[in-house]
Design a protein around this motif. Structure first.
Motif, PDB file in Angstrom:
ATOM      1  N   HIS A  70       0.875  -1.175   0.000  1.00  0.00           N
ATOM      2  CA  HIS A  70       0.000   0.000   0.000  1.00  0.00           C
ATOM      3  C   HIS A  70       0.910   1.222   0.000  1.00  0.00           C
ATOM      4  O   HIS A  70       1.600   1.491   0.987  1.00  0.00           O
ATOM      5  CB  HIS A  70      -0.892  -0.021   1.239  1.00  0.00           C
ATOM      6  N   ILE A  71       0.940   1.921  -1.105  1.00  0.00           N
ATOM      7  CA  ILE A  71       1.865   3.047  -1.292  1.00  0.00           C
ATOM      8  C   ILE A  71       1.158   4.370  -1.017  1.00  0.00           C
ATOM      9  O   ILE A  71       0.054   4.619  -1.510  1.00  0.00           O
ATOM     10  CB  ILE A  71       2.420   3.058  -2.733  1.00  0.00           C
ATOM     11  N   LYS A  72       1.811   5.211  -0.232  1.00  0.00           N
ATOM     12  CA  LYS A  72       1.332   6.576  -0.002  1.00  0.00           C
ATOM     13  C   LYS A  72       2.460   7.553  -0.335  1.00  0.00           C
ATOM     14  O   LYS A  72       3.611   7.309   0.016  1.00  0.00           O
ATOM     15  CB  LYS A  72       0.889   6.754   1.449  1.00  0.00           C
ATOM     16  N   GLU A  73       2.107   8.643  -0.985  1.00  0.00           N
ATOM     17  CA  GLU A  73       3.096   9.631  -1.405  1.00  0.00           C
ATOM     18  C   GLU A  73       2.606  11.036  -1.069  1.00  0.00           C
ATOM     19  O   GLU A  73       1.407  11.305  -1.110  1.00  0.00           O
ATOM     20  CB  GLU A  73       3.338   9.553  -2.915  1.00  0.00           C
ATOM     21  N   GLY A  74       3.549  11.909  -0.765  1.00  0.00           N
ATOM     22  CA  GLY A  74       3.167  13.292  -0.528  1.00  0.00           C
ATOM     23  C   GLY A  74       4.352  14.151  -0.123  1.00  0.00           C
ATOM     24  O   GLY A  74       5.393  13.643   0.300  1.00  0.00           O
ATOM     25  N   PRO A  75       4.213  15.480  -0.248  1.00  0.00           N
ATOM     26  CA  PRO A  75       5.312  16.398   0.084  1.00  0.00           C
ATOM     27  C   PRO A  75       5.434  16.622   1.582  1.00  0.00           C
ATOM     28  O   PRO A  75       4.452  16.585   2.317  1.00  0.00           O
ATOM     29  CB  PRO A  75       4.895  17.689  -0.633  1.00  0.00           C
ATOM     30  N   GLU A  76       6.672  16.838   2.026  1.00  0.00           N
ATOM     31  CA  GLU A  76       6.941  17.210   3.414  1.00  0.00           C
ATOM     32  C   GLU A  76       8.128  18.167   3.441  1.00  0.00           C
ATOM     33  O   GLU A  76       9.058  18.034   2.639  1.00  0.00           O
ATOM     34  CB  GLU A  76       7.278  15.988   4.277  1.00  0.00           C
ATOM     35  N   LYS A  77       8.114  19.074   4.361  1.00  0.00           N
ATOM     36  CA  LYS A  77       9.240  19.970   4.544  1.00  0.00           C
ATOM     37  C   LYS A  77      10.466  19.182   5.035  1.00  0.00           C
ATOM     38  O   LYS A  77      10.331  18.161   5.711  1.00  0.00           O
ATOM     39  CB  LYS A  77       8.897  21.078   5.541  1.00  0.00           C
ATOM     40  N   ASP A  78      11.650  19.665   4.697  1.00  0.00           N
ATOM     41  CA  ASP A  78      12.885  18.993   5.115  1.00  0.00           C
ATOM     42  C   ASP A  78      12.935  18.824   6.635  1.00  0.00           C
ATOM     43  O   ASP A  78      13.411  17.798   7.144  1.00  0.00           O
ATOM     44  CB  ASP A  78      14.114  19.779   4.658  1.00  0.00           C
ATOM     45  N   SER A  79      12.453  19.812   7.353  1.00  0.00           N
ATOM     46  CA  SER A  79      12.468  19.767   8.814  1.00  0.00           C
ATOM     47  C   SER A  79      11.569  18.665   9.360  1.00  0.00           C
ATOM     48  O   SER A  79      11.705  18.257  10.515  1.00  0.00           O
ATOM     49  CB  SER A  79      12.020  21.115   9.390  1.00  0.00           C
ATOM     50  N   GLU A  80      10.670  18.142   8.520  1.00  0.00           N
ATOM     51  CA  GLU A  80       9.750  17.098   8.951  1.00  0.00           C
ATOM     52  C   GLU A  80      10.257  15.712   8.578  1.00  0.00           C
ATOM     53  O   GLU A  80      10.295  14.810   9.416  1.00  0.00           O
ATOM     54  CB  GLU A  80       8.367  17.339   8.322  1.00  0.00           C
ATOM     55  N   TRP A  81      10.672  15.506   7.314  1.00  0.00           N
ATOM     56  CA  TRP A  81      11.032  14.149   6.882  1.00  0.00           C
ATOM     57  C   TRP A  81      12.411  13.698   7.365  1.00  0.00           C
ATOM     58  O   TRP A  81      12.627  12.522   7.649  1.00  0.00           O
ATOM     59  CB  TRP A  81      10.918  13.983   5.362  1.00  0.00           C
ATOM     60  N   LEU A  82      13.352  14.643   7.485  1.00  0.00           N
ATOM     61  CA  LEU A  82      14.722  14.256   7.845  1.00  0.00           C
ATOM     62  C   LEU A  82      14.809  13.577   9.222  1.00  0.00           C
ATOM     63  O   LEU A  82      15.431  12.516   9.347  1.00  0.00           O
ATOM     64  CB  LEU A  82      15.639  15.475   7.766  1.00  0.00           C
ATOM     65  N   PRO A  83      14.188  14.130  10.274  1.00  0.00           N
ATOM     66  CA  PRO A  83      14.301  13.486  11.589  1.00  0.00           C
ATOM     67  C   PRO A  83      13.527  12.173  11.696  1.00  0.00           C
ATOM     68  O   PRO A  83      13.723  11.421  12.655  1.00  0.00           O
ATOM     69  CB  PRO A  83      13.705  14.530  12.546  1.00  0.00           C
ATOM     70  N   LYS A  84      12.657  11.880  10.734  1.00  0.00           N
ATOM     71  CA  LYS A  84      11.792  10.699  10.809  1.00  0.00           C
ATOM     72  C   LYS A  84      12.369   9.481  10.086  1.00  0.00           C
ATOM     73  O   LYS A  84      11.729   8.432  10.047  1.00  0.00           O
ATOM     74  CB  LYS A  84      10.419  11.012  10.216  1.00  0.00           C
ATOM     75  N   ILE A  85      13.552   9.607   9.497  1.00  0.00           N
ATOM     76  CA  ILE A  85      14.059   8.520   8.651  1.00  0.00           C
ATOM     77  C   ILE A  85      14.139   7.198   9.409  1.00  0.00           C
ATOM     78  O   ILE A  85      13.603   6.174   8.967  1.00  0.00           O
ATOM     79  CB  ILE A  85      15.437   8.895   8.063  1.00  0.00           C
ATOM     80  N   LYS A  86      14.810   7.177  10.545  1.00  0.00           N
ATOM     81  CA  LYS A  86      15.004   5.919  11.260  1.00  0.00           C
ATOM     82  C   LYS A  86      13.682   5.320  11.742  1.00  0.00           C
ATOM     83  O   LYS A  86      13.481   4.099  11.658  1.00  0.00           O
ATOM     84  CB  LYS A  86      15.968   6.114  12.422  1.00  0.00           C
ATOM     85  N   SER A  87      12.797   6.155  12.242  1.00  0.00           N
ATOM     86  CA  SER A  87      11.506   5.639  12.724  1.00  0.00           C
ATOM     87  C   SER A  87      10.675   5.108  11.568  1.00  0.00           C
ATOM     88  O   SER A  87       9.972   4.100  11.707  1.00  0.00           O
ATOM     89  CB  SER A  87      10.747   6.726  13.486  1.00  0.00           C
ATOM     90  N   ARG A  88      10.777   5.744  10.426  1.00  0.00           N
ATOM     91  CA  ARG A  88      10.020   5.273   9.265  1.00  0.00           C
ATOM     92  C   ARG A  88      10.593   3.971   8.704  1.00  0.00           C
ATOM     93  O   ARG A  88       9.856   3.119   8.205  1.00  0.00           O
ATOM     94  CB  ARG A  88       9.990   6.351   8.180  1.00  0.00           C
ATOM     95  N   LEU A  89      11.897   3.828   8.757  1.00  0.00           N
ATOM     96  CA  LEU A  89      12.498   2.574   8.300  1.00  0.00           C
ATOM     97  C   LEU A  89      12.024   1.405   9.157  1.00  0.00           C
ATOM     98  O   LEU A  89      11.882   0.277   8.671  1.00  0.00           O
ATOM     99  CB  LEU A  89      14.029   2.675   8.337  1.00  0.00           C
ATOM    100  N   LYS A  90      11.783   1.653  10.435  1.00  0.00           N
ATOM    101  CA  LYS A  90      11.268   0.605  11.316  1.00  0.00           C
ATOM    102  C   LYS A  90       9.776   0.371  11.078  1.00  0.00           C
ATOM    103  O   LYS A  90       9.292  -0.766  11.162  1.00  0.00           O
ATOM    104  CB  LYS A  90      11.497   0.999  12.779  1.00  0.00           C
ATOM    105  N   LYS A  91       9.050   1.426  10.768  1.00  0.00           N
ATOM    106  CA  LYS A  91       7.588   1.342  10.643  1.00  0.00           C
ATOM    107  C   LYS A  91       7.137   0.786   9.304  1.00  0.00           C
ATOM    108  O   LYS A  91       6.178   0.013   9.237  1.00  0.00           O
ATOM    109  CB  LYS A  91       6.994   2.734  10.864  1.00  0.00           C
TER     110      LYS A  91
END
Length: 441
Positions: free
Chosen positions: A182-203
């Motif tokens: 199930h693919i979801k796509e959308g824009p995010e500010k750099d200040s939002e996506w950068l700190p979430k990388i590790k948590s998203r890789l786990k999720k």
């Protein structure tokens, strides 16, 4: 076996051109052995899509694209064996037809299997494609065939080798049961996506970020495994999104003369083509592989350990946003993630890795594209490693500092190819090989 004399080899984007004396089109392992054994210097190629100068430059060439059959399936072991000239799309379609998948797929499917393995082709949220290779036949410099299995120590050198150890003949891949994302796509500010990388890789089971330089924005793509029968309300976005390449080509047309145009063009492209949310489902292959690439591109890609990426990203962003330099970067920079492995020349040897692609939409003017130099300097500073099939300037001295097994690889190469049969001028400089007496002559 077909033979052609006195021709010109041209790469996919026409940036590399070489005259050759003889080109062989081979269709069997026996023909491959014969050609390799009977020539002192030789290179081989597939779909010519490498930006690195690895595929030609010798008087004798082998075209592998007619050596392209599916050899066999092992339904109990979930393995498939193919000839190395097979185009990746045909492998993936064959795998899907029996309900399997290869868990980590590159962005495009138009490259040959041999080329994909030799250059460390990868996708995201998994390992390099070569890590799913369990066995291969390698035609050595004397024309003999060596079978290498996943239990052989040599496989860690062979998996990524730029064709310097021998010519891949047949290859066996270990597959897994197919699954739906199930693919979801959308824009995010750099200040939002950068700190979430590790948590998203786990999720998430799939994560990819298209960074949009000079806009402070990234376009985040996540994928989660679901039951194939689960309904998803699909939203593929506005129909005009399919025209992004055409619009980009127009907006970037004169950016090599006036680099600052890039910043303005990026803001327009980001607003028009990366501002909507999308949602869909499909198999890994269906949902995540682009399946095409324009031949007007020139590409570079660098990798760095996951832990160092935030610092690298911060410095890169600061440098390219300074208007006193010419390092303006075309959209997008593809940010992907590869898990650590043990292959000697893998980007992910010893650590989880972030890869960051850099594209010039004007292939013909790539030599003046300052971004390639800037990204290389910054990534090297942090121990980053270049993608073997893309554009970079680093050679033996730099590579020995960033690949712990570089010296060991060179020793194996010298042992398997003592006369430098598989080295062209570019590869000779890359590994710092000494020219032999017959080469100088």
């Amino acid at each position: 076996m077909k033979q052609k004399n006195n021709g010109t080899w041209v790469s996919w984007n026409e940036n590399l051109k070489y005259n050759y004396l003889t080109k062989y089109d081979i269709t069997s392992e026996e023909e491959l052995q014969k050609v390799v054994a009977n020539n002192e210097k030789i290179r081989f190629f597939g779909s010519k899509q490498s930006s690195a100068d690895i595929a030609a430059g010798t008087d004798v060439l082998i075209d592998m694209t007619s050596y392209n059959k599916i050899v066999s399936y092992d339904y109990n072991a979930k393995t498939i064996t193919v000839q190395s000239g097979l185009i990746l799309s045909e492998l993936l379609e064959a795998v899907e037809s029996v309900g399997w998948c290869i868990p980590c797929l590159p962005d495009i499917n138009t490259i040959t299997i041999g080329g994909a393995l030799a250059t460390g082709t990868h996708g995201t949220s998994g390992k390099l494609l070569c890590e799913y290779m369990t066995e291969c036949n390698l035609v050595l410099a004397d024309g003999s065939v060596k079978t290498i299995t996943e239990n052989d120590d040599l496989i860690d050198a062979v998996r990524v080798s730029l064709g310097m150890l021998g010519v891949m003949s047949t290859v066996t891949f270990k597959c897994e049961p197919a699954y739906t994302l199930h693919i979801k796509e959308g824009p995010e500010k750099d200040s939002e996506w950068l700190p979430k990388i590790k948590s998203r890789l786990k999720k998430h089971d799939f994560l990819r970020i298209l960074w949009l330089p000079h806009t402070d924005t990234g376009y985040v793509i996540t994928g989660d495994k679901i039951d194939k029968n689960q309904e998803v309300i699909e939203n593929t976005g506005p129909k005009y999104l399919k025209h992004r390449r055409t619009v980009s080509k127009i907006l970037y047309k004169y950016s090599h003369k006036f680099p600052w145009i890039t910043s303005i063009a990026n803001k327009i492209i980001a607003k028009a083509f990366f501002n909507s949310k999308k949602e869909h489902k499909g198999t890994l292959y269906q949902a995540t592989v682009t399946k095409s690439r324009g031949s007007t591109l020139e590409l570079a890609e660098w990798t760095v350990s996951l832990d160092k990426f935030p610092e690298v990203f911060k410095e890169l962003k600061t440098v390219i946003n300074q208007w006193n330099n010419k390092s303006f970067i075309h959209i997008p920079m593809d940010v992907r993630f590869v898990y650590q492995d043990k292959s000697w020349l893998s980007y992910a040897y010893g650590h989880d890795t972030v890869t960051m692609g850099c594209v010039s939409r004007n292939a013909a003017t790539a030599d003046t594209y300052e971004a390639f130099k800037t990204i290389e300097n910054i990534f090297l500073k942090y121990g980053g490693r270049p993608h073997w099939g893309k554009r970079f300037a680093a050679k033996d001295a730099e590579l020995s500092q960033i690949y712990p097994k570089w010296k060991a690889f060179k020793e194996v190469r010298q042992e398997l190819d003592p006369t430098n049969k598989f080295l062209n001028p570019y590869l000779t400089k890359l590994v710092g090989a000494k020219k032999l007496v017959n080469e100088i002559a």
